[in-house]
Design an enzyme around this catalytic site. Structure first.
Site, short mmCIF file in Angstrom:
data_model
loop_
_atom_site.label_atom_id
_atom_site.label_comp_id
_atom_site.label_asym_id
_atom_site.label_seq_id
_atom_site.Cartn_x
_atom_site.Cartn_y
_atom_site.Cartn_z
N GLN A 32 0.74 -1.16 0.11
CA GLN A 32 -0.05 -0.06 -0.16
C GLN A 32 0.89 1.11 0.00
O GLN A 32 0.36 2.27 -0.40
CB GLN A 32 -0.99 0.01 1.16
CG GLN A 32 -2.08 -1.09 0.89
CD GLN A 32 -2.90 -1.27 2.11
OE1 GLN A 32 -2.72 -1.83 3.22
NE2 GLN A 32 -3.98 -0.43 2.40
N HIS B 176 0.78 -9.32 4.28
CA HIS B 176 -0.25 -8.47 4.37
C HIS B 176 -0.99 -8.45 3.05
O HIS B 176 -0.84 -7.36 2.01
CB HIS B 176 0.39 -7.06 4.58
CG HIS B 176 -0.80 -6.08 5.21
ND1 HIS B 176 -0.78 -5.42 6.57
CD2 HIS B 176 -2.12 -5.68 4.37
CE1 HIS B 176 -1.98 -4.75 6.40
NE2 HIS B 176 -2.65 -4.75 5.45
N ASN C 228 -1.82 -11.10 8.16
CA ASN C 228 -2.77 -9.75 8.20
C ASN C 228 -4.07 -10.20 7.92
O ASN C 228 -4.45 -10.72 6.99
CB ASN C 228 -2.22 -8.64 7.59
CG ASN C 228 -3.40 -7.43 7.85
OD1 ASN C 228 -3.24 -6.80 8.93
ND2 ASN C 228 -4.17 -7.06 6.96
N GLU C 229 -5.17 -9.99 8.88
CA GLU C 229 -6.39 -10.38 8.81
C GLU C 229 -6.58 -11.66 8.13
O GLU C 229 -7.49 -11.53 7.11
CB GLU C 229 -7.10 -9.13 8.15
CG GLU C 229 -7.07 -7.91 8.94
CD GLU C 229 -7.85 -6.65 8.15
OE1 GLU C 229 -8.21 -6.56 7.08
OE2 GLU C 229 -8.16 -5.80 9.13
C1 BGC Z 1 -6.23 -3.81 6.09
C2 BGC Z 1 -5.71 -2.69 5.42
C3 BGC Z 1 -6.82 -1.72 4.92
C4 BGC Z 1 -7.51 -1.16 6.09
C5 BGC Z 1 -8.71 -0.17 5.64
C6 BGC Z 1 -7.68 -3.33 6.81
O1 BGC Z 1 -8.54 -4.35 6.36
O2 BGC Z 1 -5.29 -4.32 6.88
O3 BGC Z 1 -4.71 -3.07 4.31
O4 BGC Z 1 -6.02 -0.71 4.20
O5 BGC Z 1 -7.99 -2.28 6.69
O6 BGC Z 1 -9.48 -0.71 4.89
#
Ligand code: BGC
Length: 420
Positions: free
Chosen positions: A18, A112, A155-156
């Site tokens: 990003q 990520h 991540n997530e």
């Molecule tokens: C993610 C980010 C994303 C942010 C806002 C999260 O889901 O880890 O990469 O930019 O939320 O949407």
């Protein structure tokens, strides 16, 4: 605000794809350049953070924050299967060195959303050997990266379950072009992963990565991060709300039970309705992302999680998308206040990272969404610190817990034993 424990991590977060720019070997880059594309625009040079990391880390330190969360890019580190780039690893070593020079704790995320194109062609999370391949990369990177304060594996990991419908709804017209560009089914890209792949290979990959990083860097706390919304219920929808929690979060939190921490990423609230739908509360003020503007969600999630799981929490993301920076400042103040209340009520929270340090590339939506504490002029790459960043700095000073800088780490022992 006396609630925050000594050594609490106060930081801002970013993710490689990003902000870095030029992530040409990643699956996401390939998808961005499909014609037609699922993405509003390509990431291009993004915020050119790959070259400007020292300036960005200096901003973090100057704001009075003691931590920075960033991700390393698998597609740069292992551009071909089994071939590791020492130059890429050196780059990330320099990022950590820049943090240490400013006494900023470096919290490193290993995955990520993006991965090398070759991994997508092998099926991404759907590939049977994904856990082993991911763990090999994690071993190699962890060996090189001395000085991490904490490590986030994936991540997530639960996001494809949480937001799967949102991503799939956008797909149909451009799906064929996307698959041609990727050379693989769209489910090979993390955001479009099948639920079974996430619950199978995804959770296995987290466990394998945790072991791999732990073997190379004993003493560095390791955890995964999860997207967790405050879950609420309209009249008669309590059972539907509970079912969402059981499906979207519980399997991941159960799997994280032995981890050093879990990364909580909370932006808003989801209200279940008796008709089976779920979304923002009726009549709520929405952000530019279409989410309910709800800073109170963070404290609510920490309270809910702590009531059932005794995993230390690191708030690895929380933030406000929108042009209105005074609203962002107010959002941060309310979110931090809610966090303090949750801690006072017994939640074991070790850090708070605002998303994001910089205005950046918001995946399929492109650059239009502004979460940043710092604006980036995309023509000149000039950074301008917004007033909301000063608000966060003031809150950190008032909490009085950042004085240890990154020096007091690790906060959490390898066995999950807490240092109080
Ligand atoms: C993610 C980010 C994303 C942010 C806002 C999260 O889901 O880890 O990469 O930019 O939320 O949407």
């Amino acid at each position: 605000m006396g609630a925050f424990p000594a050594g609490f991590l106060w930081g801002a977060a970013t993710a490689a794809h990003q902000v870095e720019g030029g992530n040409v070997n990643s699956d996401c880059w390939a998808l961005e350049h499909a014609a037609p594309s699922l993405f509003a625009e390509p990431s291009g040079d993004a915020a050119d953070h790959y070259h400007r990391f020292a300036e960005d880390i200096a901003i973090v330190a100057d704001l009075g924050l003691n931590a920075w969360r960033f991700s390393i890019e698998w597609a740069r580190i292992e551009p071909e299967p089994g071939f590791y780039s020492m130059a890429a690893l050196d780059h990330y070593r320099r990022c950590i060195d820049a943090c240490r020079a400013r006494e900023v704790a470096a919290v490193v995320t290993f995955h990520h959303f993006t991965q090398p194109r070759w991994m997508a062609r092998l099926g991404g999370f759907g590939a049977a050997d994904f856990p082993a391949r991911f763990a090999d990369y994690c071993s190699c990177a962890a060996r090189a990266l001395e000085g991490m304060a904490a490590a986030c594996t994936i991540n997530e990991l639960n996001l494809p379950l949480v937001a799967g419908r949102y991503f799939h709804d956008r797909v149909s017209p451009a799906a064929r072009a996307a698959e041609a560009a990727l050379g693989a089914p769209l489910s090979s890209f993390f955001l479009f992963s099948d639920e079974a792949a996430i619950l199978g290979q995804g959770l296995a990959a987290h466990a394998a990565a945790r072991a791999a990083i732990g073997a190379e860097r004993p003493g560095v706390p390791v955890g995964m991060t999860l997207a967790i919304s405050e879950e609420d219920a309209g009249p008669g929808a309590e059972a539907l709300r509970d079912a969402r929690r059981e499906r979207l979060y519980a399997p991941f939190l159960d799997a994280a039970a032995g981890d050093d921490f879990v990364g909580v990423q909370t932006y808003s609230r989801t209200v279940s309705r008796a008709d089976g739908g779920a979304g923002p509360a009726r009549g709520a003020v929405l952000t530019t992302m279409g989410w309910e503007d709800r800073p109170e969600a963070l404290g609510a999630v920490c309270r809910w999680l702590s009531a059932r799981w005794s995993i230390p929490i690191m708030v690895t993301e929380n933030g406000y998308p929108g042009e209105d920076d005074s609203r962002r400042a107010a959002f941060i103040a309310t979110a931090v206040e809610g966090l303090a209340e949750a801690i006072a009520q017994g939640a074991d929270v070790r850090g708070y990272f605002y998303w994001s340090l910089l205005d950046n590339f918001e995946w399929l939506l492109g650059f239009g969404q502004r979460f940043g504490l710092v604006a980036v002029d995309r023509a000149t790459q000039r950074r301008t610190v917004k007033p909301s960043a000063a608000t966060l700095g003031t809150l950190v000073r008032a909490a009085g817990t950042a004085g240890t800088k990154g020096a007091g780490l690790p906060l959490i022992g390898p066995s999950g034993a807490h240092r109080d």
